[in-house]
Every structure is written in structure tokens, then in C-alpha cells.
Design an enzyme around this catalytic site. Structure first.
Site, PDB file in Angstrom:
ATOM      1  N   CYS A  83      53.420  61.412 110.222  1.00 21.88           N
ATOM      2  CA  CYS A  83      54.621  62.251 110.231  1.00 21.88           C
ATOM      3  C   CYS A  83      55.879  61.381 110.182  1.00 21.88           C
ATOM      4  O   CYS A  83      56.105  60.682 109.208  1.00 21.88           O
ATOM      5  CB  CYS A  83      54.595  63.202 111.418  1.00 21.88           C
ATOM      6  SG  CYS A  83      55.751  64.596 111.260  1.00 21.88           S
ATOM      7  N   HIS A 186      49.620  66.106 110.596  1.00 17.11           N
ATOM      8  CA  HIS A 186      49.162  65.548 111.873  1.00 17.11           C
ATOM      9  C   HIS A 186      47.631  65.583 111.932  1.00 17.11           C
ATOM     10  O   HIS A 186      47.054  66.616 112.268  1.00 17.11           O
ATOM     11  CB  HIS A 186      49.740  66.343 113.050  1.00 17.11           C
ATOM     12  CG  HIS A 186      51.186  66.130 113.266  1.00 17.11           C
ATOM     13  ND1 HIS A 186      51.683  65.087 114.020  1.00 17.11           N
ATOM     14  CD2 HIS A 186      52.263  66.811 112.811  1.00 17.11           C
ATOM     15  CE1 HIS A 186      53.005  65.138 114.035  1.00 17.11           C
ATOM     16  NE2 HIS A 186      53.381  66.170 113.300  1.00 17.11           N
ATOM     17  N   GLU A 188      45.767  64.290 114.101  1.00 13.77           N
ATOM     18  CA  GLU A 188      45.351  64.464 115.496  1.00 13.77           C
ATOM     19  C   GLU A 188      45.396  65.926 115.940  1.00 13.77           C
ATOM     20  O   GLU A 188      44.859  66.279 116.994  1.00 13.77           O
ATOM     21  CB  GLU A 188      46.212  63.595 116.423  1.00 13.77           C
ATOM     22  CG  GLU A 188      47.618  64.090 116.696  1.00 13.77           C
ATOM     23  CD  GLU A 188      48.605  63.834 115.563  1.00 13.77           C
ATOM     24  OE1 GLU A 188      49.801  64.143 115.758  1.00 13.77           O
ATOM     25  OE2 GLU A 188      48.203  63.329 114.496  1.00 13.77           O
TER      26      GLU A 188
END
Length: 203
Positions: A83, A186, A188
Site C-alpha cells: 500500500c 493489502h 495481510e
């Protein structure tokens, strides 16, 4: 491969989410901004949420830009920007004025154009158009669906584009230039697909 992974701590990273994903996958890592940890690592991750200017200012205040360049540009250690972390690799950004970035890739950070059906910030799940499977997307995906949360994106040369997403315009979703990798989404927070991306690049 048992990488010595460093998650770079510069005050704007979503470290806990990235660390949790790596924990789940069984990777060992350290969260730090110390010189000896940069030197002893062999894979770097630069996460990030927030404003471009604040990100660059934090890197300057910590006096780690030269340290990062020594490891990434000179020693050619692989780095993954997430990001804001990816955006900081660019030449500059137009977010809240013109601000210089690290200049590691030929790209400029611009605001998403948006429109009636494409609200800003761009938040939610979107399918990617993948141009280069190796090394970010070499695990089999049921669908290339990842989670985004951003208002700015990198406009870059096509030769470093790994994946894009259609959000009223073609938006850079992933890049790779030599040992420098970045994703606008993202991983994650992207459930199984995000975990597969970490396994793809970390081995």
C-alpha cells in the site's frame, strides 16, 4: 526457504496485521528500524497506511533512507512494499502537494479519478488482471481477488506492471522492478489469496 525477514518499523506501518499473517504461515521475522537488523536480514517488508508526506518524513526522521538504499539498491536485497509502502518507492506524489519519494521506480503517485460508481477512497475487494505471475502470483488462485483501501495510486511504466485493477481506470495493483516488489492491495487482509502471495514471494 528460511528468510531472515525484516518488517520495517517507521511509524506508519500496519505491522501487526502483516506479522500475524507471517505468524500464521510459520515465518520468522523481526519488526525494527535498527541498522544491524537491516544488515542481518535478507528480505525486507515495508508496510504502510496513511499519507505519503508523513511516510517520507518518518523515514527521514529515523535516518534510515540511506540504510534502506544500501540494502535494497546496492546489495539488491528483495523488498516488498504494501500500500503506502509501495507508493513510497515512486519518484513523487501529488497527495497534499508535491512530495519527493524514494525514487526507486519510475512512477508518480496520483489521486484516483473516481466517479459516480467509483467512490474515493477505493475500499473493498476487487479482481486483479495479472500480467506477470512470477514471483508474486505463482500460487494457484481460485480468483485473483484482493482487498484494497486507498485514494492514491502509482502511474508507472508498463514494463514494471505485474497486475492492475479496473476502478473506472486502470490502477496499478502490483509492480516488480529487479529486486523491488510492491502491491497496492493489502495481502495481510486478503485471506487465502494474501497468504498465497506471501508464500509465493517468500518461498
Amino acid at each position: 526457504m528460511n528468510h531472515k525477514i525484516l518488517i520495517i518499523d517507521y511509524g506508519l506501518g500496519n505491522h501487526q496485521s502483516v506479522a500475524s499473517a507471517l505468524d500464521f504461515l510459520g515465518y520468522s521475522y523481526i519488526v525494527s528500524n535498527k541498522k544491524n537488523d537491516f544488515e542481518s536480514s535478507d528480505f525486507l517488508i515495508l508496510p504502510g497506511v496513511g499519507a505519503f508526506y508523513a511516510g517520507m518524513e518518518n523515514l527521514k526522521k529515523l535516518d534510515i533512507i540511506e540504510l534502506m538504499e544500501n540494502e535494497v539498491i546496492k546489495k539488491k536485497k528483495p523488498i516488498l512494499g504494501i500500500c503506502l509502502g509501495m507508493q513510497l518507492f515512486a519518484i513523487d506524489s501529488t497527495e497534499d502537494g508535491i512530495h519527493q519519494g524514494l525514487g526507486w521506480i519510475k512512477g508518480h503517485v496520483l489521486k484516483i479519478k473516481g466517479g459516480n460508481s467509483h467512490k474515493i477512497p477505493h475500499v473493498g475487494w476487487n479482481n486483479l488482471k495479472i500480467y506477470k505471475k512470477e514471483p508474486l502470483f505463482n500460487k494457484e488462485l481460485n480468483s485473483a481477488n484482493f482487498y484494497f483501501d486507498h485514494s492514491y495510486h502509482i502511474l508507472c511504466d508498463k514494463n514494471i506492471l505485474s497486475a492492475s485493477v479496473d476502478y473506472g481506470e486502470e490502477i496499478t495493483a502490483a509492480i516488480q522492478y529487479e529486486n523491488i516488489f510492491g502491491v497496492q492491495f493489502h495481502p495481510e487482509k486478503s485471506q487465502n489469496n494474501g497468504l498465497k502471495l506471501f508464500r509465493s514471494i517468500l518461498g
